[in-house]
Design a protein around this motif. Structure first.
Motif, short mmCIF file in Angstrom:
data_model
loop_
_atom_site.label_atom_id
_atom_site.label_comp_id
_atom_site.label_asym_id
_atom_site.label_seq_id
_atom_site.Cartn_x
_atom_site.Cartn_y
_atom_site.Cartn_z
N SER A 69 78.60 64.28 45.67
CA SER A 69 79.65 64.92 44.86
C SER A 69 80.95 64.14 44.95
O SER A 69 81.74 64.14 44.00
N ASP A 70 81.20 63.44 46.07
CA ASP A 70 82.36 62.56 46.14
C ASP A 70 82.26 61.44 45.09
O ASP A 70 83.27 60.90 44.64
N ARG A 71 81.03 61.08 44.73
CA ARG A 71 80.78 59.94 43.84
C ARG A 71 80.42 60.36 42.43
O ARG A 71 80.07 59.52 41.60
N THR A 72 80.44 61.64 42.15
CA THR A 72 80.06 62.15 40.84
C THR A 72 81.28 62.28 39.95
O THR A 72 82.32 62.77 40.36
N TRP A 73 81.14 61.84 38.72
CA TRP A 73 82.11 62.20 37.70
C TRP A 73 81.44 62.11 36.35
O TRP A 73 80.82 61.11 36.02
N GLY A 74 81.52 63.20 35.57
CA GLY A 74 80.93 63.23 34.25
C GLY A 74 81.59 64.29 33.41
O GLY A 74 82.63 64.85 33.79
N ARG A 75 80.98 64.63 32.31
CA ARG A 75 81.61 65.58 31.39
C ARG A 75 81.78 66.96 32.02
O ARG A 75 82.64 67.74 31.60
N PHE A 76 80.96 67.29 33.03
CA PHE A 76 81.05 68.59 33.69
C PHE A 76 81.84 68.54 34.99
O PHE A 76 81.93 69.53 35.71
N THR A 202 87.70 76.65 35.40
CA THR A 202 88.45 75.61 36.11
C THR A 202 88.18 74.24 35.48
O THR A 202 87.11 74.01 34.91
N ARG A 203 89.14 73.36 35.62
CA ARG A 203 89.00 71.98 35.17
C ARG A 203 89.40 71.07 36.32
O ARG A 203 90.49 71.21 36.87
#
Length: 450
Positions: A69-76, A202-203
Motif C-alpha cells: 500500500s505504500d507503493r500503490t497509487w491508482g484511480r482509487f 475521502t480522497r
C-alpha cells in the motif's frame, strides 16, 4: 507546501469511520468464536491453539499489505483499495462461520476472517498518518479508537440484543444458536457499509502532495511488485527500525499477550465460575456466554469517552506517562476479576480494562507516527503489528499445555497471568521518555480537547 491541511471534525470522522465496521466484526469474533468452537466440540485446552489464525495471518498479511500500500497509487487511491477488498472477503467469512458444520470448518473460516480483516485494518493505521498532520495525530487516532470501541460494543452486544428480541440463544450440541447466526449477518453488513463510507467520501493525497508535506521522497517506490522483493525490503526495514519503535515493541508484546488471554478465556472462565456450567448446550452456559458479550461491550464502550480524555492527559503529563498509568489500571482490572463471582460486579474490572484498551489503541500509534518517515508509514505500521501478533502466537501455542499441566480444573488462573503481563507492559514504559511537545504537536493543537 509545508504541512497537511488541518482536518475538520467531519474529516477526522470520515477518515476513521470504516474502523467502526471492522470492529463490529472483531467484536463478534472476540466474544463468540470460543463459544462457536466449544459448541462444535472443542475442549478448553485446545481453544488457544484454534485461535492461532489471528496471530499468523496478522504476522504475514499486515507487513505485506503495508509494504504494497505504500507503493500503490491508482484511480482509487493508495490505501482505499485494500480497505474495500478486505471488507468484502470478511463479510463472506462472517456470513459463513455460524453455518460451519464441523469444528475444522469454523477454524478455516476464522483464518479467512482474520486474514481479510487484516487486509482492511492495516492500511487504516497508515491512513491517519497520510491524511492528518502531526499536530492532529493524537486526535486522529482518538477518533479511530472511539470507532473501534463503538463498533466492538455493537458486535459484542449483538447476540444478547437479538436474543432479547426473541431469537433463541440455545441450540443442540453441534449447532450454533440463531441469535449468534443473526449477529454475524449484522456484522457482515456493518463492515461492508462502514468501509464503503470511508472509501466513497475521502480522497487521498497523491504522492507529490505527500512529498511536499513531508519534505521527503514519498513517491511509491518501484520494486516490480514481486513478493520476494517485498519480503527482502521488509526484512531490511525491520533491521533499521527506529529506536522508539523498538522500545514500544516491548510494551506491545506484554500488553497484547494479556488481551489475547482475555479474549480466549473469558468465556470459559465466566460460564464456569459465575454461571456454574461447562455444558455448552445448557441455558446457564449460553446465558454466561451472552454475558461475556456484555462485559466485552463494557470495556469497548469505556474506550469511546476515554479516547477523548487521553489527549487532555497527554497535554499535562506526556504520552509515555499517560500510557503507563492506563496500563497499570488495566492490570488492576485483571487482578480484580480473580475474586469476583457476581456477574454484575464483573463490570467494574471491565471498566478498568477499557481505560487500558483505549490507551493501547491510541498512544503507541500516536507516538509511533511521529517517529516514522511518511513514505514508510504503511510498512512500519505493519511491522509494528508483529509485536501484537507474536505474543498472541506464543500464547496460542503454550497456554493450552500450561493449563493442562498446572491448573487443568482451574482456568481462572489464566486471568492472573494476564494481570501480571499487563503490569509488565506498564513497567516497560519506563524505558520511553516523552518527546518535546513541539515535536509531537500536542501543545500546538488547541482542538485536542474537543
Amino acid at each position: 507546501m509545508t504541512g497537511r491541511p488541518r482536518q475538520s471534525l467531519a474529516g477526522l470522522w470520515n477518515i476513521s469511520f470504516g474502523f467502526f465496521g471492522i470492529q463490529v466484526a472483531f467484536g463478534l469474533q472476540n466474544a463468540n468464536v470460543s463459544r462457536i468452537f466449544q459448541s462444535l466440540g472443542s475442549d478448553v485446552d485446545s481453544l488457544a491453539l484454534f485461535w492461532i489464525a489471528g496471530p499468523i495471518t496478522g504476522l504475514i498479511v499486515q507487513p505485506l499489505v503495508g509494504h504494497f500500500s505504500d507503493r500503490t497509487w491508482g484511480r482509487f487511491g493508495r490505501r482505499r483499495p485494500y480497505f474495500l477488498v478486505g471488507a468484502v472477503l470478511a463479510a463472506m467469512a462472517l456470513t459463513g462461520m455460524p453455518h460451519a458444520p464441523v469444528l475444522m470448518a469454523a477454524v478455516l473460516l476464522l483464518w479467512m476472517l482474520d486474514a481479510s480483516i487484516n487486509v482492511s485494518m492495516e492500511p487504516f493505521r497508515a491512513f491517519v498518518g497520510d491524511m492528518v498532520g502531526p499536530a492532529q495525530r493524537t486526535m486522529g487516532y482518538a477518533f479511530q479508537t472511539a470507532f473501534i470501541g463503538a463498533g466492538a460494543v455493537l458486535g459484542s452486544l449483538a447476540p444478547f440484543a437479538i436474543t432479547a428480541m426473541g431469537a433463541s440463544n440455545v441450540a443442540p450440541p453441534g449447532v450454533i444458536p440463531d441469535a449468534v447466526r443473526y449477529a454475524f449477518y449484522l456484522g457482515a453488513a456493518a463492515i461492508l457499509s462502514a468501509v464503503l463510507w470511508t472509501v466513497l467520501v475521502t480522497r487521498e493525497y497523491p504522492p507529490e502532495a505527500l512529498r511536499a508535506f513531508a519534505g521527503e521522497d514519498a513517491t511509491p517506490a518501484s520494486d516490480d511488485g514481486k513478493v520476494g522483493n517485498a519480503v527482502a525490503q521488509i526484512l531490511r526495514d525491520i533491521v533499521n527500525m527506529p529506536g522508539e519503535m523498538k522500545r514500544l515493541a516491548v510494551v506491545q508484546l506484554f500488553s497484547w499477550s494479556a488481551l489475547f488471554i482475555m479474549w480466549v478465556y473469558t468465556t470459559p472462565v465466566v460460564t464456569r465460575y459465575v454461571f456454574g456450567s461447562t455444558d455448552t448446550a445448557s441455558k446457564a452456559y449460553n446465558d454466561g456466554a451472552d454475558w461475556v458479550g456484555i462485559l466485552f461491550s463494557v470495556y469497548n464502550g469505556v474506550a469511546v469517552p476515554a479516547a477523548f480524555v487521553l489527549p487532555l492527559l497527554v497535554r499535562r503529563i506526556g504520552c509515555a506517562r499517560t500510557h503507563m498509568i492506563c496500563l497499570l489500571i488495566g492490570a488492576g482490572g485483571f487482578a480484580a476479576m480473580l475474586g469476583i463471582r457476581d456477574a454484575q460486579m464483573l463490570i467494574l474490572p471491565m471498566i478498568a480494562i477499557g481505560i487500558a484498551w483505549a490507551s493501547i489503541l491510541t498512544m503507541p500509534y500516536a507516538m509511533l507516527a511521529n517517529a516514522l518517515p511518511s513514505g514508510k508509514l504503511g510498512v512500519y505500521m505493519g511491522i509494528f503489528n508483529f509485536f501484537i501478533v507474536l505474543p498472541q502466537l506464543f500464547i496460542a501455542v503454550v497456554m493450552g499445555p500450561v493449563i493442562h499441566r498446572f491448573f487443568p480444573t482451574e482456568p481462572i488462573w489464566t486471568i492472573a497471568i494476564a494481570a501480571v503481563l499487563m503490569g509488565c507492559a506498564a513497567l516497560a514504559m519506563l524505558r520511553l521518555s516523552d518527546r518535546p511537545q513541539e515535536a509531537t504537536g500536542i501543545r500546538a493543537d488547541p482542538n485536542l480537547a474537543l
